[in-house]
Motif scaffolding. Structure first.
Motif, PDB file in Angstrom:
ATOM      1  N   THR A   1       0.849  -1.189   0.000  1.00 38.20           N
ATOM      2  CA  THR A   1       0.000   0.000   0.000  1.00 38.20           C
ATOM      3  C   THR A   1       0.882   1.235   0.000  1.00 38.20           C
ATOM      4  OG1 THR A   1      -1.794   1.165   1.161  1.00 38.20           O
ATOM      5  CG2 THR A   1      -0.137   0.095   2.524  1.00 38.20           C
ATOM      6  N   SER A   2       0.281   2.386  -0.280  1.00 37.66           N
ATOM      7  CA  SER A   2       1.070   3.626  -0.286  1.00 37.66           C
ATOM      8  C   SER A   2       0.535   4.636   0.716  1.00 37.66           C
ATOM      9  CB  SER A   2       1.073   4.245  -1.694  1.00 37.66           C
ATOM     10  OG  SER A   2      -0.244   4.476  -2.157  1.00 37.66           O
ATOM     11  N   TYR A   3      -0.283   4.174   1.660  1.00 38.85           N
ATOM     12  CA  TYR A   3      -0.811   5.043   2.702  1.00 38.85           C
ATOM     13  C   TYR A   3      -0.517   4.468   4.084  1.00 38.85           C
ATOM     14  CZ  TYR A   3      -3.337   7.847  -0.750  1.00 38.85           C
ATOM     15  OH  TYR A   3      -3.658   8.674  -1.795  1.00 38.85           O
ATOM     16  N   SER A   4      -0.430   5.357   5.075  1.00 37.83           N
ATOM     17  CA  SER A   4       0.039   4.978   6.410  1.00 37.83           C
ATOM     18  C   SER A   4      -0.898   4.040   7.152  1.00 37.83           C
ATOM     19  CB  SER A   4       0.262   6.234   7.254  1.00 37.83           C
ATOM     20  OG  SER A   4       1.255   7.055   6.692  1.00 37.83           O
ATOM     21  N   GLY A   5      -2.184   4.371   7.207  1.00 37.93           N
ATOM     22  CA  GLY A   5      -3.125   3.567   7.971  1.00 37.93           C
ATOM     23  C   GLY A   5      -3.124   2.105   7.568  1.00 37.93           C
ATOM     24  N   PRO A   6      -3.380   1.796   6.298  1.00 37.24           N
ATOM     25  CA  PRO A   6      -3.373   0.394   5.890  1.00 37.24           C
ATOM     26  C   PRO A   6      -2.010  -0.269   6.020  1.00 37.24           C
ATOM     27  CG  PRO A   6      -3.696   1.854   3.999  1.00 37.24           C
ATOM     28  CD  PRO A   6      -3.857   2.683   5.217  1.00 37.24           C
ATOM     29  N   ALA A   7      -0.917   0.499   5.861  1.00 36.89           N
ATOM     30  CA  ALA A   7       0.422  -0.092   6.003  1.00 36.89           C
ATOM     31  C   ALA A   7       0.656  -0.574   7.427  1.00 36.89           C
ATOM     32  CB  ALA A   7       1.486   0.930   5.605  1.00 36.89           C
ATOM     33  N   ALA A   8       0.304   0.261   8.410  1.00 38.93           N
ATOM     34  CA  ALA A   8       0.481  -0.136   9.808  1.00 38.93           C
ATOM     35  C   ALA A   8      -0.426  -1.312  10.155  1.00 38.93           C
ATOM     36  CB  ALA A   8       0.199   1.049  10.725  1.00 38.93           C
ATOM     37  N   LEU A   9      -1.651  -1.313   9.640  1.00 43.20           N
ATOM     38  CA  LEU A   9      -2.562  -2.433   9.877  1.00 43.20           C
ATOM     39  C   LEU A   9      -2.012  -3.728   9.298  1.00 43.20           C
ATOM     40  CD1 LEU A   9      -6.079  -0.830   9.200  1.00 43.20           C
ATOM     41  CD2 LEU A   9      -5.198  -1.641  11.391  1.00 43.20           C
ATOM     42  N   ARG A  10      -1.449  -3.646   8.114  1.00 41.13           N
ATOM     43  CA  ARG A  10      -0.907  -4.852   7.477  1.00 41.13           C
ATOM     44  C   ARG A  10       0.251  -5.421   8.294  1.00 41.13           C
ATOM     45  NH1 ARG A  10      -2.997  -6.072   2.668  1.00 41.13           N
ATOM     46  NH2 ARG A  10      -4.156  -4.471   1.492  1.00 41.13           N
ATOM     47  N   LEU A  11       1.094  -4.572   8.836  1.00 37.86           N
ATOM     48  CA  LEU A  11       2.201  -5.049   9.661  1.00 37.86           C
ATOM     49  C   LEU A  11       1.681  -5.699  10.939  1.00 37.86           C
ATOM     50  CD1 LEU A  11       5.183  -5.321  10.410  1.00 37.86           C
ATOM     51  CD2 LEU A  11       5.115  -2.957  11.235  1.00 37.86           C
ATOM     52  N   LEU A  12       0.749  -5.045  11.607  1.00 35.48           N
ATOM     53  CA  LEU A  12       0.263  -5.544  12.894  1.00 35.48           C
ATOM     54  C   LEU A  12      -0.632  -6.780  12.748  1.00 35.48           C
ATOM     55  CD1 LEU A  12      -0.481  -2.133  14.647  1.00 35.48           C
ATOM     56  CD2 LEU A  12       1.386  -3.728  15.156  1.00 35.48           C
ATOM     57  N   LYS A  13      -1.153  -7.032  11.532  1.00 33.42           N
ATOM     58  CA  LYS A  13      -1.997  -8.206  11.286  1.00 33.42           C
ATOM     59  C   LYS A  13      -1.275  -9.234  10.417  1.00 33.42           C
ATOM     60  CE  LYS A  13      -6.488  -7.049  10.736  1.00 33.42           C
ATOM     61  NZ  LYS A  13      -7.725  -6.350  10.336  1.00 33.42           N
ATOM     62  N   SER A  14       0.051  -9.259  10.500  1.00 29.29           N
ATOM     63  CA  SER A  14       0.858  -9.991   9.527  1.00 29.29           C
ATOM     64  C   SER A  14       1.056 -11.471   9.832  1.00 29.29           C
ATOM     65  CB  SER A  14       2.234  -9.331   9.403  1.00 29.29           C
ATOM     66  OG  SER A  14       2.923  -9.371  10.648  1.00 29.29           O
TER      67      SER A  14
ATOM     68  N   CYS B   1      -4.367 -13.365  13.994  1.00 25.75           N
ATOM     69  CA  CYS B   1      -3.544 -12.716  12.963  1.00 25.75           C
ATOM     70  C   CYS B   1      -2.730 -11.549  13.511  1.00 25.75           C
ATOM     71  CB  CYS B   1      -4.421 -12.203  11.823  1.00 25.75           C
ATOM     72  SG  CYS B   1      -5.324 -13.488  10.933  1.00 25.75           S
ATOM     73  N   GLU B   2      -3.023 -11.124  14.728  1.00 23.14           N
ATOM     74  CA  GLU B   2      -2.436  -9.901  15.271  1.00 23.14           C
ATOM     75  C   GLU B   2      -1.107 -10.186  15.961  1.00 23.14           C
ATOM     76  OE1 GLU B   2      -6.927  -8.155  16.074  1.00 23.14           O
ATOM     77  OE2 GLU B   2      -5.590  -8.627  17.766  1.00 23.14           O
ATOM     78  N   ILE B   3      -0.061  -9.611  15.429  1.00 19.68           N
ATOM     79  CA  ILE B   3       1.280  -9.925  15.895  1.00 19.68           C
ATOM     80  C   ILE B   3       1.489  -9.542  17.360  1.00 19.68           C
ATOM     81  CG2 ILE B   3       2.349  -7.739  15.166  1.00 19.68           C
ATOM     82  CD1 ILE B   3       4.673  -9.449  14.080  1.00 19.68           C
ATOM     83  N   MET B   4       0.935  -8.423  17.803  1.00 20.27           N
ATOM     84  CA  MET B   4       1.128  -8.004  19.191  1.00 20.27           C
ATOM     85  C   MET B   4       0.338  -8.904  20.155  1.00 20.27           C
ATOM     86  SD  MET B   4       3.292  -5.521  19.005  1.00 20.27           S
ATOM     87  CE  MET B   4       3.229  -4.394  20.397  1.00 20.27           C
ATOM     88  N   ASN B   5      -0.851  -9.313  19.770  1.00 20.94           N
ATOM     89  CA  ASN B   5      -1.625 -10.223  20.603  1.00 20.94           C
ATOM     90  C   ASN B   5      -0.969 -11.597  20.695  1.00 20.94           C
ATOM     91  OD1 ASN B   5      -3.909  -9.147  21.920  1.00 20.94           O
ATOM     92  ND2 ASN B   5      -4.927  -8.849  19.961  1.00 20.94           N
ATOM     93  N   ARG B   6      -0.416 -12.072  19.598  1.00 21.51           N
ATOM     94  CA  ARG B   6       0.256 -13.368  19.624  1.00 21.51           C
ATOM     95  C   ARG B   6       1.482 -13.320  20.528  1.00 21.51           C
ATOM     96  NH1 ARG B   6      -1.118 -17.019  15.509  1.00 21.51           N
ATOM     97  NH2 ARG B   6       0.317 -18.400  16.638  1.00 21.51           N
ATOM     98  N   LEU B   7       2.193 -12.191  20.506  1.00 19.99           N
ATOM     99  CA  LEU B   7       3.343 -12.035  21.398  1.00 19.99           C
ATOM    100  C   LEU B   7       2.898 -11.923  22.853  1.00 19.99           C
ATOM    101  CD1 LEU B   7       5.537  -9.618  19.255  1.00 19.99           C
ATOM    102  CD2 LEU B   7       6.091 -11.985  19.850  1.00 19.99           C
ATOM    103  N   ALA B   8       1.768 -11.261  23.084  1.00 18.12           N
ATOM    104  CA  ALA B   8       1.249 -11.140  24.456  1.00 18.12           C
ATOM    105  C   ALA B   8       0.940 -12.516  25.043  1.00 18.12           C
ATOM    106  CB  ALA B   8       0.005 -10.257  24.468  1.00 18.12           C
ATOM    107  N   ARG B   9       0.445 -13.434  24.221  1.00 18.55           N
ATOM    108  CA  ARG B   9       0.151 -14.788  24.681  1.00 18.55           C
ATOM    109  C   ARG B   9       1.423 -15.515  25.141  1.00 18.55           C
ATOM    110  NH1 ARG B   9      -3.587 -17.093  19.739  1.00 18.55           N
ATOM    111  NH2 ARG B   9      -5.033 -15.309  19.603  1.00 18.55           N
ATOM    112  N   LEU B  10       2.557 -15.098  24.581  1.00 23.24           N
ATOM    113  CA  LEU B  10       3.831 -15.729  24.934  1.00 23.24           C
ATOM    114  C   LEU B  10       4.530 -15.000  26.075  1.00 23.24           C
ATOM    115  CD1 LEU B  10       5.123 -16.436  21.299  1.00 23.24           C
ATOM    116  CD2 LEU B  10       4.057 -18.057  22.875  1.00 23.24           C
ATOM    117  N   GLY B  11       3.850 -14.049  26.694  1.00 23.28           N
ATOM    118  CA  GLY B  11       4.406 -13.377  27.857  1.00 23.28           C
ATOM    119  C   GLY B  11       5.094 -12.064  27.584  1.00 23.28           C
ATOM    120  N   TYR B  12       4.870 -11.472  26.409  1.00 24.01           N
ATOM    121  CA  TYR B  12       5.508 -10.204  26.063  1.00 24.01           C
ATOM    122  C   TYR B  12       4.648  -9.024  26.504  1.00 24.01           C
ATOM    123  CZ  TYR B  12       9.324 -12.177  23.333  1.00 24.01           C
ATOM    124  OH  TYR B  12      10.472 -12.839  22.959  1.00 24.01           O
ATOM    125  N   ASN B  13       5.288  -8.060  27.162  1.00 23.25           N
ATOM    126  CA  ASN B  13       4.618  -6.815  27.526  1.00 23.25           C
ATOM    127  C   ASN B  13       4.549  -5.897  26.315  1.00 23.25           C
ATOM    128  OD1 ASN B  13       4.456  -7.605  30.277  1.00 23.25           O
ATOM    129  ND2 ASN B  13       6.577  -6.956  30.583  1.00 23.25           N
TER     130      ASN B  13
END
Length: 550
Positions: free
Chosen positions: A267-280, A298-310
């Motif tokens: 993508t060439s816009y910020s909103g969808p680019a950040a969403l694509r990274l965080l849902k990668s 699909c959410e990278i931060m949620n998957r990391l949270a499950r593994l004990g990441y703050n």
């Protein structure tokens, strides 16, 4: 006798196209060089409309006025300029932009070389019109263009067939490409690139991507070595931009252990680019599906949270423009609240909001993870200092891209140095959102990003392991990749306990081996670009696909 003389005086004559010759010749030239996609039928209709003789001068003036409006609409429809749907969709964002930035953006559309060429055409026309019937050549050339499809098959038959060796070589190459596609994740591209076939292929691509997942461990081993993960999402930095300003060999780029050479931000816009990274953790969704809601798996931060990441979030801006931060919370599960802007101001943004100093943002991050217990944090940092239209703090003058990019890369180098001194183990992942379109091309003027062209979406995705010293560093990933490859790499680092040894638990070449490949498919709300059989094709506002003119 008197009646005869009167008839002669009122007889309407065919006077030719006049100055309209310049318009049509300009159309032919722009179409030939790829700046326009000529609509021959509409050009013929306009030519007949302005060529037909009219005796009444008031009707002629009215005809001219109508023709000028029609000509402007015709050129707009043939051009690569943003469609009306795109303008309407972004109008609320345009209203929030600073007036100086809007004026500068408007001036980007002025191509002084083309203006000069237009003036030259007018001068040439007036110089030769008394000696050459220019209208005859204009009408004749348009007739040739209109009839070209009729005789193309006959011309093709007259061409000599390729030598047998060339035919065999082309067949062998086709077989080789087909075999490579079978071995990879890439969907075969066998049909001819017609609009129908490209639509069908893109649907198949999206259907396939829905089922793809990055491989991640469900839990970490008890003796796994703790390390931090930092996702650095930089706005407006592509490979093409780095080359345009001579920063492609900046020293900090040489410090990274892994570089994705053919990474597509999609993508060439910020909103969808950040969403694509965080849902990668899942495959690449269509632009529409990206906004359909959440899928925690699909959410990278949620998957990391499950593994004990703050979780932590930092930005050099407020996140309010275009509801940027709230969309990340509601659609990508980014849970931490974003603190109020507290950093020293370095720039004023295109929407007149302050942009914080990058070094202050990085220092805040360093202090925050230093206080984390257990040594496991997952942080998302978004930076917009390189966005087009930013100004030096408290000044009206727009800040050039190169010094801002130089400062960003220098600050990134300082961040790496500080983290190395801290003794913490960190996986630093740099994924720019998109490029700044510093150069522009035949399709889009500089700094316009309505169409997600490869020059904008091919960004320098980089990975640095801080706290280990890989013996085979650096390595490059040359295959076609996107966000799924990045999330898969994070999954492998977690699975292999990569930070368990000073040199890394496994060689880097094994860590990146057979990472998921993804076709170069990029989308905005009103434009799509796909790379098909080595060529780029664009579709705008649900029109037919056209080859992207570089």
């Amino acid at each position: 006798m008197a009646a005869t003389e009167k008839n002669k005086q009122t007889k309407v004559k065919w006077t030719g196209l006049g100055l309209w010759n310049v318009f049509f010749i300009g159309e032919f030239l722009l179409g030939g060089f790829g700046y326009l996609s000529l609509n021959l039928l509409q050009n013929v209709l306009l030519l007949v409309f302005v060529l037909f003789p009219i005796g009444n001068r008031y009707l002629r003036w009215f005809r001219t006025l109508v023709a000028v409006v029609c000509a402007a609409a015709l050129v707009y429809s043939e051009s690569w300029l943003p469609g009306l749907d795109s303008i309407r969709g972004n109008f609320h964002n345009l209203a929030a932009m600073e007036s100086g930035y809007l004026l500068d953006s408007a001036l980007n559309f002025l191509n002084f070389e083309m203006i000069g060429a237009g003036i030259a055409l007018i001068i040439i026309y007036y110089a030769i019109r008394d000696y050459i019937r220019v209208t005859t050549f204009t009408v004749g050339y348009l007739f040739i263009l209109l009839c070209a499809p009729l005789w193309q098959p006959f011309v093709a038959q007259l061409r000599a067939p390729a030598p047998a060796t060339e035919v065999v070589a082309s067949v062998d190459n086709a077989k080789k490409l087909a075999e490579e596609e079978k071995k990879s994740d890439l969907i075969p591209q066998t049909a001819e690139p017609t609009s129908k076939n490209l639509d069908e292929w893109l649907k198949r691509f999206h259907d396939t991507e829905k089922d793809r997942r990055a491989e991640w461990p469900d839990k970490l081993a008890k003796d796994s070595t703790p390390f931090d993960i930092l996702l650095l999402n930089i706005c407006s930095l592509s490979n093409d931009d780095l080359k345009a300003v001579g920063l492609e060999n900046h020293e900090v780029l040489k410090q990274f252990n892994i570089r994705f050479e053919n990474f597509n931000s999609a993508t060439s816009y910020s909103g969808p680019a950040a969403l694509r990274l965080l849902k990668s953790v899942c495959g690449q969704p269509s632009h529409e599906d990206l906004y359909e809601g959440r899928n925690p798996d699909c959410e990278i931060m949620n998957r990391l949270a499950r593994l004990g990441y703050n979780q932590h979030v930092f930005m050099d801006h407020s996140g309010k423009y275009d509801n940027f931060y709230q969309s990340l919370r509601h659609l990508a599960g980014l849970s931490p609240q974003l603190a109020e802007m507290k950093y020293p101001k370095r720039y004023d943004s295109f929407d007149e909001e302050p942009i914080g100093d990058a070094r202050a943002v990085f220092k805040d991050y360093e202090n925050t993870i230093a206080a984390d217990k257990g040594g496991r944090s997952a942080t998302f940092i978004n930076m917009i200092a390189l966005h087009d239209g930013n100004r030096f703090a408290n000044k009206r003058r727009l800040a050039p891209f190169k010094p801002r990019a130089q400062a960003m890369l220098d600050d990134l180098g300082s961040l790496i140095t500080d983290l190395e001194k801290s003794g913490r183990k960190v996986m630093l992942v740099v994924v720019p959102e998109h490029g700044a379109a510093e150069k522009g091309d035949k399709v889009q003027v500089a700094h316009l990003r309505d169409i997600p062209s490869p020059a904008i979406t091919h960004v320098p995705a980089l990975v640095k392991f801080i706290g280990v010293t890989p013996a085979d560093s650096p390595v490059t990933v040359d295959t076609k990749t996107s966000y799924l490859a990045v999330s898969s790499l994070i999954g492998r680092v977690l699975e292999t306990n990569y930070f368990g040894k000073p040199e890394g638990e496994v060689p880097l070449k094994d860590l990146v081996k057979d990472l998921p490949q993804t076709h170069s498919v990029s989308e905005n709300a009103n434009a799509k670009v796909v790379n098909y059989k080595g060529k780029d094709y664009v579709k705008m506002d649900n029109k037919d696909w056209r080859e992207y003119a570089k």
